[in-house]
Every structure is written in C-alpha cells, then in structure tokens.
Design a protein around this motif. Sequence first.
Motif, PDB file in Angstrom:
ATOM      1  N   PHE A 271       4.295  -2.341   4.660  1.00  0.00           N
ATOM      2  CA  PHE A 271       3.659  -1.622   3.559  1.00  0.00           C
ATOM      3  C   PHE A 271       2.150  -1.780   3.727  1.00  0.00           C
ATOM      4  O   PHE A 271       1.642  -2.911   3.695  1.00  0.00           O
ATOM      5  N   VAL A 272       1.427  -0.667   3.911  1.00  0.00           N
ATOM      6  CA  VAL A 272      -0.027  -0.741   4.078  1.00  0.00           C
ATOM      7  C   VAL A 272      -0.703   0.221   3.108  1.00  0.00           C
ATOM      8  O   VAL A 272      -0.092   1.164   2.614  1.00  0.00           O
ATOM      9  N   GLY A 273      -1.990  -0.020   2.864  1.00  0.00           N
ATOM     10  CA  GLY A 273      -2.751   0.818   1.950  1.00  0.00           C
ATOM     11  C   GLY A 273      -3.665  -0.039   1.114  1.00  0.00           C
ATOM     12  O   GLY A 273      -3.592  -1.278   1.122  1.00  0.00           O
ATOM     13  N   LYS A 274      -4.521   0.609   0.364  1.00  0.00           N
ATOM     14  CA  LYS A 274      -5.519  -0.102  -0.439  1.00  0.00           C
ATOM     15  C   LYS A 274      -4.856  -0.846  -1.588  1.00  0.00           C
ATOM     16  O   LYS A 274      -3.800  -0.442  -2.074  1.00  0.00           O
ATOM     17  N   ASN A 275      -5.463  -1.956  -2.020  1.00  0.00           N
ATOM     18  CA  ASN A 275      -4.954  -2.680  -3.183  1.00  0.00           C
ATOM     19  C   ASN A 275      -4.915  -1.757  -4.393  1.00  0.00           C
ATOM     20  O   ASN A 275      -5.832  -0.981  -4.620  1.00  0.00           O
ATOM     21  N   GLY A 276      -3.842  -1.891  -5.175  1.00  0.00           N
ATOM     22  CA  GLY A 276      -3.697  -1.071  -6.371  1.00  0.00           C
ATOM     23  C   GLY A 276      -2.963   0.228  -6.138  1.00  0.00           C
ATOM     24  O   GLY A 276      -2.751   1.000  -7.075  1.00  0.00           O
ATOM     25  N   GLU A 277      -2.546   0.491  -4.886  1.00  0.00           N
ATOM     26  CA  GLU A 277      -1.845   1.750  -4.580  1.00  0.00           C
ATOM     27  C   GLU A 277      -0.333   1.628  -4.771  1.00  0.00           C
ATOM     28  O   GLU A 277       0.375   2.616  -4.635  1.00  0.00           O
ATOM     29  N   GLY A 278       0.186   0.417  -5.060  1.00  0.00           N
ATOM     30  CA  GLY A 278       1.601   0.298  -5.409  1.00  0.00           C
ATOM     31  C   GLY A 278       2.462  -0.485  -4.448  1.00  0.00           C
ATOM     32  O   GLY A 278       3.692  -0.515  -4.602  1.00  0.00           O
ATOM     33  N   LYS A 279       1.873  -1.146  -3.454  1.00  0.00           N
ATOM     34  CA  LYS A 279       2.680  -1.884  -2.475  1.00  0.00           C
ATOM     35  C   LYS A 279       3.470  -3.018  -3.144  1.00  0.00           C
ATOM     36  O   LYS A 279       4.685  -3.125  -2.979  1.00  0.00           O
ATOM     37  N   SER A 280       2.762  -3.852  -3.901  1.00  0.00           N
ATOM     38  CA  SER A 280       3.433  -4.968  -4.584  1.00  0.00           C
ATOM     39  C   SER A 280       4.350  -4.461  -5.693  1.00  0.00           C
ATOM     40  O   SER A 280       5.407  -5.054  -5.956  1.00  0.00           O
ATOM     41  N   THR A 281       3.949  -3.365  -6.341  1.00  0.00           N
ATOM     42  CA  THR A 281       4.781  -2.794  -7.409  1.00  0.00           C
ATOM     43  C   THR A 281       6.143  -2.383  -6.869  1.00  0.00           C
ATOM     44  O   THR A 281       7.184  -2.721  -7.449  1.00  0.00           O
ATOM     45  N   LEU A 282       6.173  -1.655  -5.743  1.00  0.00           N
ATOM     46  CA  LEU A 282       7.453  -1.245  -5.173  1.00  0.00           C
ATOM     47  C   LEU A 282       8.249  -2.465  -4.696  1.00  0.00           C
ATOM     48  O   LEU A 282       9.474  -2.507  -4.846  1.00  0.00           O
ATOM     49  N   SER A 283       7.561  -3.461  -4.148  1.00  0.00           N
ATOM     50  CA  SER A 283       8.247  -4.688  -3.719  1.00  0.00           C
ATOM     51  C   SER A 283       8.948  -5.345  -4.905  1.00  0.00           C
ATOM     52  O   SER A 283      10.102  -5.773  -4.806  1.00  0.00           O
ATOM     53  N   ARG A 284       8.259  -5.416  -6.038  1.00  0.00           N
ATOM     54  CA  ARG A 284       8.834  -6.052  -7.229  1.00  0.00           C
ATOM     55  C   ARG A 284       9.957  -5.212  -7.833  1.00  0.00           C
ATOM     56  O   ARG A 284      10.924  -5.756  -8.371  1.00  0.00           O
TER      57      ARG A 284
ATOM     58  N   LYS B 161       8.564   0.619  11.429  1.00  0.00           N
ATOM     59  CA  LYS B 161       8.174   1.686  10.503  1.00  0.00           C
ATOM     60  C   LYS B 161       6.974   1.220   9.692  1.00  0.00           C
ATOM     61  O   LYS B 161       6.803   0.021   9.454  1.00  0.00           O
ATOM     62  N   VAL B 162       6.172   2.188   9.266  1.00  0.00           N
ATOM     63  CA  VAL B 162       5.045   1.896   8.379  1.00  0.00           C
ATOM     64  C   VAL B 162       5.130   2.836   7.184  1.00  0.00           C
ATOM     65  O   VAL B 162       5.284   4.047   7.347  1.00  0.00           O
ATOM     66  N   PHE B 163       5.060   2.265   5.972  1.00  0.00           N
ATOM     67  CA  PHE B 163       4.967   3.058   4.748  1.00  0.00           C
ATOM     68  C   PHE B 163       3.521   2.983   4.271  1.00  0.00           C
ATOM     69  O   PHE B 163       3.032   1.906   3.913  1.00  0.00           O
ATOM     70  N   GLU B 164       2.837   4.128   4.278  1.00  0.00           N
ATOM     71  CA  GLU B 164       1.462   4.165   3.794  1.00  0.00           C
ATOM     72  C   GLU B 164       1.454   4.570   2.318  1.00  0.00           C
ATOM     73  O   GLU B 164       1.982   5.617   1.936  1.00  0.00           O
ATOM     74  N   PHE B 165       0.829   3.743   1.476  1.00  0.00           N
ATOM     75  CA  PHE B 165       0.732   3.991   0.043  1.00  0.00           C
ATOM     76  C   PHE B 165      -0.616   4.634  -0.254  1.00  0.00           C
ATOM     77  O   PHE B 165      -1.666   4.071   0.041  1.00  0.00           O
ATOM     78  N   LYS B 166      -0.546   5.835  -0.841  1.00  0.00           N
ATOM     79  CA  LYS B 166      -1.773   6.590  -1.081  1.00  0.00           C
ATOM     80  C   LYS B 166      -1.521   7.656  -2.137  1.00  0.00           C
ATOM     81  O   LYS B 166      -0.517   8.371  -2.090  1.00  0.00           O
ATOM     82  N   ASN B 167      -2.444   7.747  -3.097  1.00  0.00           N
ATOM     83  CA  ASN B 167      -2.367   8.793  -4.134  1.00  0.00           C
ATOM     84  C   ASN B 167      -1.016   8.803  -4.850  1.00  0.00           C
ATOM     85  O   ASN B 167      -0.386   9.842  -5.021  1.00  0.00           O
ATOM     86  N   ARG B 168      -0.528   7.597  -5.215  1.00  0.00           N
ATOM     87  CA  ARG B 168       0.715   7.425  -5.975  1.00  0.00           C
ATOM     88  C   ARG B 168       1.950   7.836  -5.192  1.00  0.00           C
ATOM     89  O   ARG B 168       3.018   8.029  -5.770  1.00  0.00           O
ATOM     90  N   ASN B 169       1.822   8.001  -3.884  1.00  0.00           N
ATOM     91  CA  ASN B 169       2.964   8.418  -3.071  1.00  0.00           C
ATOM     92  C   ASN B 169       3.102   7.524  -1.846  1.00  0.00           C
ATOM     93  O   ASN B 169       2.249   6.682  -1.578  1.00  0.00           O
ATOM     94  N   VAL B 170       4.176   7.737  -1.106  1.00  0.00           N
ATOM     95  CA  VAL B 170       4.462   6.938   0.087  1.00  0.00           C
ATOM     96  C   VAL B 170       4.787   7.880   1.241  1.00  0.00           C
ATOM     97  O   VAL B 170       5.593   8.800   1.093  1.00  0.00           O
ATOM     98  N   LYS B 171       4.125   7.655   2.375  1.00  0.00           N
ATOM     99  CA  LYS B 171       4.387   8.448   3.572  1.00  0.00           C
ATOM    100  C   LYS B 171       4.877   7.535   4.683  1.00  0.00           C
ATOM    101  O   LYS B 171       4.307   6.474   4.916  1.00  0.00           O
ATOM    102  N   GLU B 172       5.928   7.969   5.377  1.00  0.00           N
ATOM    103  CA  GLU B 172       6.562   7.129   6.402  1.00  0.00           C
ATOM    104  C   GLU B 172       6.079   7.510   7.801  1.00  0.00           C
ATOM    105  O   GLU B 172       5.944   8.682   8.139  1.00  0.00           O
ATOM    106  N   TYR B 173       5.800   6.486   8.614  1.00  0.00           N
ATOM    107  CA  TYR B 173       5.430   6.660  10.023  1.00  0.00           C
ATOM    108  C   TYR B 173       6.360   5.802  10.871  1.00  0.00           C
ATOM    109  O   TYR B 173       6.669   4.664  10.496  1.00  0.00           O
TER     110      TYR B 173
END
Length: 648
Positions: free
Chosen positions: A358-371, A510-522
């Motif tokens: 899970f990558v992306g700027k803090n506050g974009e939802g990485k920890s939220t989805l983990s929880r 796999k990488v999940f990028e968290f951005k603009n309240r969404n998640v994109k998979e690579y």
Amino acid sequence: MISINNLSIHFTGTDLFSNASFQVNPKDRIGLVGKNGSGKTTLLNIIAGEILPQQGEVTKPSNTSVGYLKQEMDSSSTETIYNEALSAFDEYLTLEKTIKQLNEKISQRSDYESKEYHGLIVELTEANERFLILGGQSKEGETEKVLIGLGFKRTDFVRPVKEFSSGWQMRVELAKILLRKPDVLLLDEPTNHLDIESIQWLEEFLINYFGTVVLVSHDRAFLDAVTRRTIEIELGKIFDYKAGYSDYVNMREERLARQKASYNNQQNQVRQIERFIERFRYKNTKSKQVQSKIKMLDKMDEIELEEMDNSSIFFRFPPAPRAGKVVLEGIKLSKSYGNIHVLSNIEFTLLNSDKVAFVGKNGEGKSTLSRIIAGELKYTGVLKFGHNLHIGYFAQNQGDYLDPEKTVFDTIDSVAVGEIRKQIRNILGAFLFGGDSIDKKVKVLSGGEKSRLSLAKLLLTPSNLLILDEPTNHLDMQSKDILKNALLQYDGTLIIVSHDRDFLQGLTNKVFEFKNRNVKEYLGDIYDFLESRKLKSLEELEAANNGQTRKEEKVSENKIVYEKRKQIDKEIRKVRTQIQKSEDKIHTLEKKIESCEQRLSQPDHSVDFNQLSKEYNDFNRQLQEEMQLWENLEIHHEKLKLKSQEEL
C-alpha cells in the motif's frame, strides 16, 4: 553546552551505561545510534532531565531550554490543531510581560553605576535576545508555516486534535516543539509518522536550525541529511564519531579493522616472545635475554578487542493455514470520518499468496483500509472474506494494543495456548528478551522492544493474511533486514504499508496506490510500479499526489517540471562559474608564458635558463590542459541550455 560525565545506569542487573562521558556543543547535529534497547531513549530522557542517572551527572547552563519529542505521547487536548500549536508561544507571552516589567524597573532607577542596575540591563538584554529568537511577533505566520510543512492542510486547522490519529497528534507535538525554538532539540524517531514530503521539510528545518539537534532515527537518509556527528551506544559504551551516519559506518569498520590488525600483530609478537622464553629458559648463556623478554611482556600494554553486540532477532512466520483462491474482495467500499471522505466506492481483489504494498501520501486511506480489513472500523459497501481466512494485524500504533501493566512474559503467556506455552521462553529469546528482561513491564519498554514483542505475538496464532502497517518504524536497521527475510519466506497473503522503498523492494507482486479517495492496482514490485509511473522515487510519487482534484494534479505536475528546471538552472550557473574560473586561469597562464618568452629572448646571466625553460614548458602544458577543460565545459554548458529549453 551540555556535559555528560561518568554516566552509569543499569536495569535488572544489566549495565545500560558504564562511565559514559561526552559533550554536546552549540549547533551540534548529533545522531544517536545503536541497537533497539541499547539505551538511546534512556540517554535522551537523562539529558532532558526526565530521569536521573544512578551515577555521574549531566550539567547544562541554567538558561538552556530543551525541547524533547518522545516516541510516544498522550494527547488529551480538546483544542483545534491551530490553537494547540499556538500554545507553543507561552514562553513568548511570558517574556513579553517580563520585558515590560524590566523596562519599568529600569526607568525608575538612576543608580546607573550600581551592580543591581547592571544586573537589570543584562537580564533585559537576554530577555530581548530570546524574544527575538522565538519570533512571537509573527507567531501566526510561523504556526501556519510549520503545520503545513508537517503535512496539515489549512482545512485541518479548525479541527480538534482529538479527531486525529496518534500519528497526526505526534505531528502537532513536533510542531509545538519546533515553534518553541529551544536551544536544544531532542528528537526520538521524529520521522516515524511522517510521509516523505514532511520528512524532507523537517530535514531542511533542522539543517538550518539555530540551536543544537540530537536525534534518534533508523532512517539512514534522514541521518545523512541532518547530522554531522554520530554517537554510537554499544554494550554500555559511548563511541563518538565526528561524521554523519554513512561516514560513521565506514569509520567504524576501519577502526575495528585497525584494532583487529593491531591485536593480531601483538598476539603474534607475544607468541614469538613466549616461544623464545620457553626455548632458552634453562640456558645460562641466554639468561639475560630471557629476563629481558619477560620484562618486555610485563611492560606490554595489552590490546583488547572491543566486545561487540552481535545479538539479533531471529524468527520465521508459522506456515499459513490453507485458504481459498480468493482471499479478499472489496465492492464499492467507502469510508468517511464525518464530512471527510477517505475512501469512495473502491473495488479490489486479493488472491491467495498475493503480496501487496500500500503506497501513497499520508491521509489517503492506507491505514484506514488496513483497519477495515482487520475488523477495526465500520464502513459502507461490501467486503467479502475468503474461505478459512485467519488475519494477523500489526498496527502503526501497535504499542497501544499491549497492556502496559503486564510483563513481557505475561503478554505472550496470555495469548499462547497448548504446547506452544512450553516454548514461550525460546520465542522471547529469539526476539532478544532473555534473562530478567522477560519480567520487564510493557510500560518501561522502548518503542523498538514493543515492536519486537508485538511481532512475537504474531507468531503464536498462524495466519494466512498478514497486515503490517509501518512495521519498521521502531526497528533498528539489522532487525529490519531480519523481518524482511522472514516476510520473503512467508507463504500466506501479505498486505504491507510502508514509505521505505528499500524495505519494500522484492517483497511484493502488487502495488495498490491510494490517491483521490480511490485505489489503483499495479502488477509487480515497488520498482516496477515506479517505472510504470515513470517516477524515479517515492518522493516524486508523493509530490505528484499532492492534490485531490485535476487542477491540483496539474499544479503538482508543473511543480515537478519546475523543480527539474530549477535543478538544471542551478547546474548551468555552476558550469558558468567553472567556465569563468577556467578563462581567468587561461588568462593568467598566457601572461606567465608571455613573461617567460620575454625573459628568454633577452639573455641575462643572472637567470637560470634551464629552470626558466622548464617553467615555460610547464606553463604551456598547463595551458593546453586548461584549454581542453574550457572546451569541455562550453560543450556541457550548451547541452544544459538545450535541456533547459526542452523543459519549457
């Protein structure tokens, strides 16, 4: 400024420090390094006056102010982010009153030559100097600057502190400490809860800070950027290096290599002397030589190899229980905190044995989805769990999940069942909890020790989905490598949240990028992701993620282009300076050659013509070399100008 003299302290029969001494000087930039549990946090606590050493002393001038950021802090503030940060200026307001009172006292006196009058003047001068340093006259602007630098948005300023996670609350505490501008900053793992943009801002702030900085960090790049001196704690001893972290590592290896070489040479010499003594001990003709050799041995200063701490954690995750092909599926999953939307209708699928970053700027939802996945947060939408799913979860604030009143042993014993209870001591030993340390209460453990204890708990319940949220925050560099090796061998599904590119490398597919309240998979690992995004580093990724609208994204792209052009322009200016220096040197050499030619054409018996000819040839050689350098610089300058135009 601060003097640490013959410091000794021990816990549970073990010496943490033994007669340690060193000085902390004005404007020092010191990195405290050592393994987890070596005493770095304890040393900061002693310098800050939070605990007293059992032997020795710490002395500092009475007017020296100290700001101390601990690894963990409890914030019960009901203030807004902005007002809480403004509370840092309490000293400024007190000084304002003090200066006013001193001015009134001085204006009422006429004994200009008295000692008391002089004392008031000195006191007023010191107060005014401190007043200017604090910059309270621009406290609103300073507060805004620091909060934004540490990652807060202006819309966050009016929100209560209690609405934010512990990591963001730590940023508020850091902001307050920086705004107070103490003479000495003590920072214990300040980057643990920062994203890369905020880390870069903090680096710049600390590099230019007027006072002294002493910090503990396991972030090598951060230490290299900020520190110019490294103090290593190794088995209770202090080793002081006048160098940043990377140079310290090299210097340490060189020092140990020299020490070992000297030790080996001395041992060879001792063996030779002992063989001589043994061979000729009973020969009268050699008695004088034998006695001489014996005296030589007695006088020899024995070189001792430093005792090294080679302990390290060792563990492997237990085999993952069998699971279905699809481990997890999210369908139109959303999460909001009041009016703040963090995740909006995201969709994803995790397959058995997937390893996801899970990558992306803090506050974009990485920890939220983990929880959410770990069952700690409510949400809207659908989250489907696969067959026979067993989740192991390591939270960012994992220390909060441990009972502070329990001992290390009881913490593990309370979750161990069956035959595994017989192996508790072995498990704790593998995580460096041996001897009396298993009887320590959790509340006295360092951040690194709590992380190790939490990892030990993960071993006791086999899982086929591991969720690790910033697991390396409190681990030393060696422990990070060991954790990574254990994860490489883990045969279940893995979700890992991290800003550490080197730690992530090779761990994920796999990488999940968290951005603009969404998640994109690579697909691929972190470097495949960076290449696909044509980004050179996670720093650029997080810079590109600044905005939440298309307009802001465009601003971010322009910022990256601007930074590139700024770097190129800086290089152009540098090359121009080099060209000017080269031209000046060419001009000087031409003058010298001209002078030599004139002197050679007008014979003078007092001149050494051989020496003059040698100088003439040498100046010509230097001129040719400098002309070649000038030509190369001109070519490079033209290329840089073309590159700069391409960025327009």
